[in-house]
Design a protein around this motif. Sequence first.
Motif, short mmCIF file in Angstrom:
data_model
loop_
_atom_site.label_atom_id
_atom_site.label_comp_id
_atom_site.label_asym_id
_atom_site.label_seq_id
_atom_site.Cartn_x
_atom_site.Cartn_y
_atom_site.Cartn_z
N UNK A 1 83.22 50.94 19.02
CA UNK A 1 82.99 51.31 17.63
C UNK A 1 83.77 50.40 16.68
N UNK A 2 84.99 50.05 17.05
CA UNK A 2 85.79 49.17 16.19
C UNK A 2 85.19 47.77 16.09
N UNK A 3 84.47 47.37 17.12
CA UNK A 3 83.86 46.05 17.12
C UNK A 3 82.54 46.03 16.34
N UNK A 4 81.67 47.02 16.56
CA UNK A 4 80.33 46.96 15.97
C UNK A 4 80.21 47.73 14.67
N UNK A 5 81.10 48.69 14.43
CA UNK A 5 81.05 49.46 13.17
C UNK A 5 82.46 49.83 12.74
N UNK A 6 83.27 48.83 12.34
CA UNK A 6 84.69 49.06 12.06
C UNK A 6 84.95 50.00 10.90
N UNK A 7 83.99 50.19 10.01
CA UNK A 7 84.20 51.07 8.86
C UNK A 7 83.65 52.48 9.09
N UNK A 8 83.12 52.71 10.29
CA UNK A 8 82.59 54.03 10.61
C UNK A 8 83.69 54.84 11.27
N UNK A 9 83.34 55.99 11.79
CA UNK A 9 84.35 56.94 12.27
C UNK A 9 84.49 56.90 13.79
N UNK A 10 85.59 57.50 14.24
CA UNK A 10 85.92 57.46 15.67
C UNK A 10 85.00 58.36 16.47
N UNK A 11 85.05 58.17 17.79
CA UNK A 11 84.26 59.01 18.71
C UNK A 11 84.67 60.47 18.56
N UNK A 12 85.97 60.72 18.45
CA UNK A 12 86.45 62.11 18.36
C UNK A 12 85.97 62.78 17.09
N UNK A 13 85.86 62.02 15.99
CA UNK A 13 85.37 62.59 14.73
C UNK A 13 83.89 62.95 14.84
N UNK B 1 69.35 71.93 10.99
CA UNK B 1 69.92 71.34 12.21
C UNK B 1 70.42 69.94 11.88
N UNK B 2 71.20 69.36 12.82
CA UNK B 2 71.84 68.06 12.57
C UNK B 2 71.42 67.06 13.65
N UNK B 3 70.97 65.87 13.26
CA UNK B 3 70.60 64.83 14.24
C UNK B 3 71.83 64.13 14.80
N UNK B 4 71.64 63.46 15.92
CA UNK B 4 72.76 62.83 16.63
C UNK B 4 73.05 61.40 16.24
N UNK B 5 72.54 60.97 15.10
CA UNK B 5 72.76 59.60 14.66
C UNK B 5 74.23 59.26 14.50
N UNK B 6 74.53 57.97 14.56
CA UNK B 6 75.90 57.52 14.38
C UNK B 6 76.75 57.60 15.62
N UNK B 7 76.15 58.01 16.75
CA UNK B 7 76.93 58.08 17.99
C UNK B 7 77.12 56.69 18.58
N UNK B 8 76.02 55.88 18.54
CA UNK B 8 76.06 54.57 19.18
C UNK B 8 76.66 54.69 20.59
N UNK C 1 83.68 66.05 16.76
CA UNK C 1 84.18 67.20 15.98
C UNK C 1 83.09 67.76 15.08
N UNK C 2 82.33 66.87 14.43
CA UNK C 2 81.22 67.35 13.60
C UNK C 2 80.27 68.20 14.42
N UNK C 3 79.92 67.71 15.60
CA UNK C 3 78.98 68.44 16.44
C UNK C 3 79.56 69.77 16.90
N UNK C 4 80.83 69.77 17.27
CA UNK C 4 81.45 71.02 17.72
C UNK C 4 81.50 72.04 16.58
N UNK C 5 81.85 71.60 15.38
CA UNK C 5 81.90 72.51 14.24
C UNK C 5 80.50 73.03 13.90
N UNK C 6 79.50 72.16 13.98
CA UNK C 6 78.12 72.59 13.71
C UNK C 6 77.69 73.65 14.72
N UNK C 7 78.00 73.42 15.98
CA UNK C 7 77.63 74.39 17.02
C UNK C 7 78.33 75.73 16.78
N UNK C 8 79.59 75.69 16.37
CA UNK C 8 80.33 76.94 16.09
C UNK C 8 79.69 77.72 14.95
N UNK C 9 79.08 77.00 14.01
CA UNK C 9 78.43 77.64 12.87
C UNK C 9 76.98 78.02 13.15
#
Length: 340
Positions: free
Chosen positions: A171-183, A157-164, A186-194
């Motif tokens: 996200x651009x202010x507190x974690x500019x090198x991390x990924x967007x909300x949509x990304x 299973x996959x934890x929900x970390x990195x959502x903030x 997407x990870x969660x949606x793909x995990x659920x599909x699998x």
Amino acid sequence: MQRISVSEARTLWQEMDFFHLGQMAHSVRLKLHPEMIVTYIVDRNINYTNICVSECKFCAFYRPPGHRDGYVLSFEQLAQKVRETVNLGGYQILLQGGMNPDLGLDYYKSLLAFLKTNFPQVAVHGFSPPEIIFLAEKEGVPIAGIIAELKEAGLDSIPGGGAEILVDRVRKEVSPNKYSASQWLKVMEEAHKLGLKTTATMMFGHIETLDERLEHLEKIRELQDRTGGFTAFIPWTFQPRNTKISTFEVSSVEYLKFLALSRIFLDNIPNIQASWVTQGPKVGQLALFWGANDFGSTMIEENVVAATGVHFRLPEEDLRKLISSAGFEPRRRKMDYTLL
């Protein structure tokens, strides 16, 4: 109970007092879980590496590549931690690290194979969305492909970390090198599909507005409508000490109030988890009357929150006593909320 809109949630937050909002959330919780059980899991948070290129301003735990305090646990060190967990009655590990440029897909597959060979009875709840996206980009493999490879290697299973906060302004202010909300979504949606179950989280109380908190909840609810893959929602408060964000800590009253609002709004997520790790055991106990039906993990080990100077610990016996003294029956569970 009829689903509430974002504007209705805003009105509840602004106009309903602390106790009435808690009462409403508790009522929703009892409709979903009338059996008066509070669940928890016996596991350990293992950070296999603290090396990370994200440089999130809210994180006191990471070290950049080349730092003298950076580490990657050896498989032997990992085995020792898992063995200790099993000896303490644990049956799951939460395995998270950083966005480490030196670790590729082969490392992660070998790591999972090692764990499943040596500890087949231990579930691996591992690798938050940013780690998976970073690995997908590094390997040039689609996100779904990376998740499928990890699942095949033994990821449960996959934890929900990195959502903030799932709003790109924040996200651009507190974690500019991390990924967007949509990304992240997407990870969660793909995990659920699998067929992998995941959790959803929120770290609030830094630079976000109320409307941005509500936008986060709405995005989680919309994805859950499509996939049904989230087992629980876990909100916790930002801990500012030793970080690069200067702000006041959110009060326990605000934490409980937002926990209650989350329970009311997220009508399609079955479980809400109390965050005693950031709030302390007694506020965690109060959370059981402000919408939470789960007491989270015994946290045999926890490093990320501890790096901010917050060190709450609860042996299983004490955790069970807190639940019992609040009038509920404590029950061990798996990640998917199957009772043990």
